[in-house]
Design a protein around this motif. Structure first.
Motif, PDB file in Angstrom:
ATOM      1  N   UNK A   1       0.805  -1.228   0.000  1.00 12.97           N
ATOM      2  CA  UNK A   1       0.000   0.000   0.000  1.00 12.97           C
ATOM      3  C   UNK A   1       0.836   1.274   0.000  1.00 12.97           C
ATOM      4  N   UNK A   2       2.017   1.234   0.620  1.00 17.48           N
ATOM      5  CA  UNK A   2       2.907   2.392   0.658  1.00 17.48           C
ATOM      6  C   UNK A   2       4.299   1.919   1.027  1.00 17.48           C
ATOM      7  N   UNK A   3       5.235   2.857   1.078  1.00 15.92           N
ATOM      8  CA  UNK A   3       6.602   2.529   1.486  1.00 15.92           C
ATOM      9  C   UNK A   3       7.542   2.223   0.347  1.00 15.92           C
ATOM     10  N   UNK A   4       7.139   2.485  -0.885  1.00 13.23           N
ATOM     11  CA  UNK A   4       7.975   2.171  -2.042  1.00 13.23           C
ATOM     12  C   UNK A   4       9.203   3.082  -2.135  1.00 13.23           C
ATOM     13  N   UNK A   5      10.312   2.500  -2.532  1.00  9.02           N
ATOM     14  CA  UNK A   5      11.498   3.295  -2.860  1.00  9.02           C
ATOM     15  C   UNK A   5      11.749   3.261  -4.366  1.00  9.02           C
ATOM     16  N   UNK A   6      10.879   2.627  -5.112  1.00  8.69           N
ATOM     17  CA  UNK A   6      11.001   2.538  -6.574  1.00  8.69           C
ATOM     18  C   UNK A   6      10.533   3.871  -7.149  1.00  8.69           C
ATOM     19  N   UNK A   7      11.404   4.559  -7.850  1.00 11.58           N
ATOM     20  CA  UNK A   7      11.146   5.954  -8.237  1.00 11.58           C
ATOM     21  C   UNK A   7       9.901   6.135  -9.098  1.00 11.58           C
ATOM     22  N   UNK A   8       9.594   5.185  -9.960  1.00 15.97           N
ATOM     23  CA  UNK A   8       8.485   5.378 -10.899  1.00 15.97           C
ATOM     24  C   UNK A   8       7.135   4.884 -10.366  1.00 15.97           C
ATOM     25  N   UNK A   9       7.110   4.231  -9.207  1.00 18.56           N
ATOM     26  CA  UNK A   9       5.834   3.786  -8.631  1.00 18.56           C
ATOM     27  C   UNK A   9       5.133   4.974  -7.991  1.00 18.56           C
TER      28      UNK A   9
ATOM     29  N   UNK B   1      16.126  19.858  10.199  1.00 15.25           N
ATOM     30  CA  UNK B   1      14.996  20.769  10.346  1.00 15.25           C
ATOM     31  C   UNK B   1      13.689  20.233   9.800  1.00 15.25           C
ATOM     32  N   UNK B   2      13.656  18.921   9.472  1.00 14.52           N
ATOM     33  CA  UNK B   2      12.417  18.351   8.929  1.00 14.52           C
ATOM     34  C   UNK B   2      12.449  16.827   8.987  1.00 14.52           C
ATOM     35  N   UNK B   3      11.256  16.241   9.035  1.00 13.08           N
ATOM     36  CA  UNK B   3      11.106  14.808   8.792  1.00 13.08           C
ATOM     37  C   UNK B   3      11.054  14.677   7.277  1.00 13.08           C
ATOM     38  N   UNK B   4      12.034  13.986   6.711  1.00  9.71           N
ATOM     39  CA  UNK B   4      12.128  13.850   5.257  1.00  9.71           C
ATOM     40  C   UNK B   4      11.692  12.464   4.821  1.00  9.71           C
ATOM     41  N   UNK B   5      11.272  12.341   3.579  1.00  8.47           N
ATOM     42  CA  UNK B   5      10.797  11.051   3.072  1.00  8.47           C
ATOM     43  C   UNK B   5      11.930  10.079   2.783  1.00  8.47           C
ATOM     44  N   UNK B   6      13.158  10.565   2.778  1.00  5.94           N
ATOM     45  CA  UNK B   6      14.345   9.750   2.496  1.00  5.94           C
ATOM     46  C   UNK B   6      14.200   9.096   1.111  1.00  5.94           C
ATOM     47  N   UNK B   7      14.384   7.784   1.021  1.00  2.00           N
ATOM     48  CA  UNK B   7      14.316   7.130  -0.291  1.00  2.00           C
ATOM     49  C   UNK B   7      12.891   6.729  -0.668  1.00  2.00           C
ATOM     50  N   UNK B   8      11.941   6.966   0.217  1.00  2.35           N
ATOM     51  CA  UNK B   8      10.550   6.571  -0.054  1.00  2.35           C
ATOM     52  C   UNK B   8       9.788   7.705  -0.732  1.00  2.35           C
ATOM     53  N   UNK B   9       8.562   7.411  -1.116  1.00  2.00           N
ATOM     54  CA  UNK B   9       7.757   8.396  -1.829  1.00  2.00           C
ATOM     55  C   UNK B   9       7.161   9.461  -0.921  1.00  2.00           C
ATOM     56  N   UNK B  10       7.089   9.186   0.377  1.00  4.21           N
ATOM     57  CA  UNK B  10       6.438  10.126   1.280  1.00  4.21           C
ATOM     58  C   UNK B  10       6.865   9.862   2.717  1.00  4.21           C
ATOM     59  N   UNK B  11       6.626  10.857   3.564  1.00  6.85           N
ATOM     60  CA  UNK B  11       6.731  10.671   5.010  1.00  6.85           C
ATOM     61  C   UNK B  11       5.461   9.956   5.442  1.00  6.85           C
ATOM     62  N   UNK B  12       5.605   8.937   6.285  1.00  2.00           N
ATOM     63  CA  UNK B  12       4.449   8.168   6.750  1.00  2.00           C
ATOM     64  C   UNK B  12       4.031   8.629   8.139  1.00  2.00           C
ATOM     65  N   UNK B  13       2.760   8.919   8.284  1.00  3.37           N
ATOM     66  CA  UNK B  13       2.194   9.398   9.545  1.00  3.37           C
ATOM     67  C   UNK B  13       0.969   8.564   9.900  1.00  3.37           C
ATOM     68  N   UNK B  14       0.641   8.528  11.182  1.00  2.00           N
ATOM     69  CA  UNK B  14      -0.497   7.744  11.653  1.00  2.00           C
ATOM     70  C   UNK B  14      -1.499   8.642  12.371  1.00  2.00           C
ATOM     71  N   UNK B  15      -2.774   8.301  12.263  1.00  2.00           N
ATOM     72  CA  UNK B  15      -3.820   9.035  12.980  1.00  2.00           C
ATOM     73  C   UNK B  15      -3.962   8.528  14.413  1.00  2.00           C
TER      74      UNK B  15
END
Length: 196
Positions: free
Chosen positions: A80-88, A117-131
């Motif tokens: 569902x998320x967590x991809x490091x594949x650039x084109x996904x 100075x920030x939470x960065x997405x690193x090699x993934x597509x996004x920063x992951x956060x939880x509700x």
């Protein structure tokens, strides 16, 4: 099959579907979907694990974070998320976030977050956060041997400042980055446990 072996297979499945589909000869589409039959054949061909459809479905059904989805017709599977594949391009529902979100990490990573100075997405597509704070704790404690910490994010203010949020099918909130000015609080104890 022992629980440890199932966990290792689940981790390997995550690795293939998030980072290295080529390791099992998978043809992945733009949103990370691969054919179930090809995945089973690819895993079995590597010789690392043996898997069949029943075992794959059990892993998907029992994954405590809901990392995987099987298509309605049962033909395809994806992370569902967590991809490091650039084109996904993960499939996200773009929507306003709840007022607060949580990010599970560890004190070592927190030092890097504060330095940049920030939470960065690193090699993934996004920063992951939880509700839910409990889910953020599950992310934080996965780093064995490191002290977990949960960051509280002022997501309402971050959205107001122009950050776009998307939500995955398994309830993970995603955004490009979170400046530390939107992190008003750190939590070092797991709710209900008193554990440091």
């Amino acid at each position: 099959m022992s629980q440890k072996k199932e966990e290792r297979l689940s981790i390997y499945l995550s690795y293939l579907l998030r980072h290295a589909p080529q390791d099992a000869g998978l043809d992945m589409d733009l949103h990370g979907w691969v054919f179930v039959e090809q995945l089973i054949q690819g895993i079995n061909a590597t010789g690392k694990y043996r898997i069949d459809l029943e075992r794959l479905k059990a892993i998907v059904a029992t994954d405590d974070k809901g990392r995987f989805r099987i298509s309605e017709d049962g033909q395809k599977i994806k992370a569902c998320q967590g991809h490091s594949i650039s084109w996904v391009q993960p499939e996200l529902e773009i929507m306003p976030p709840p007022p607060c979100l949580y990010h599970g990490t560890n004190t070592e990573a927190l030092e890097k977050i504060m330095a940049t100075g920030a939470i960065l997405k690193m090699s993934r597509h996004a920063v992951h956060l939880q509700a839910e704070i409990e889910k953020a704790w599950r992310s934080a404690v996965r780093w064995r041997g490191k002290k977990p910490v949960v960051l509280v994010i002022d997501s309402a203010a971050l959205e107001e400042a122009g950050t776009e949020f998307g939500k995955t099918e398994n309830g993970v909130w995603c955004c490009e980055k979170v400046p530390t000015s939107y992190v008003p609080k750190l939590i070092y104890t797991c709710p209900g446990s008193g554990r440091l």
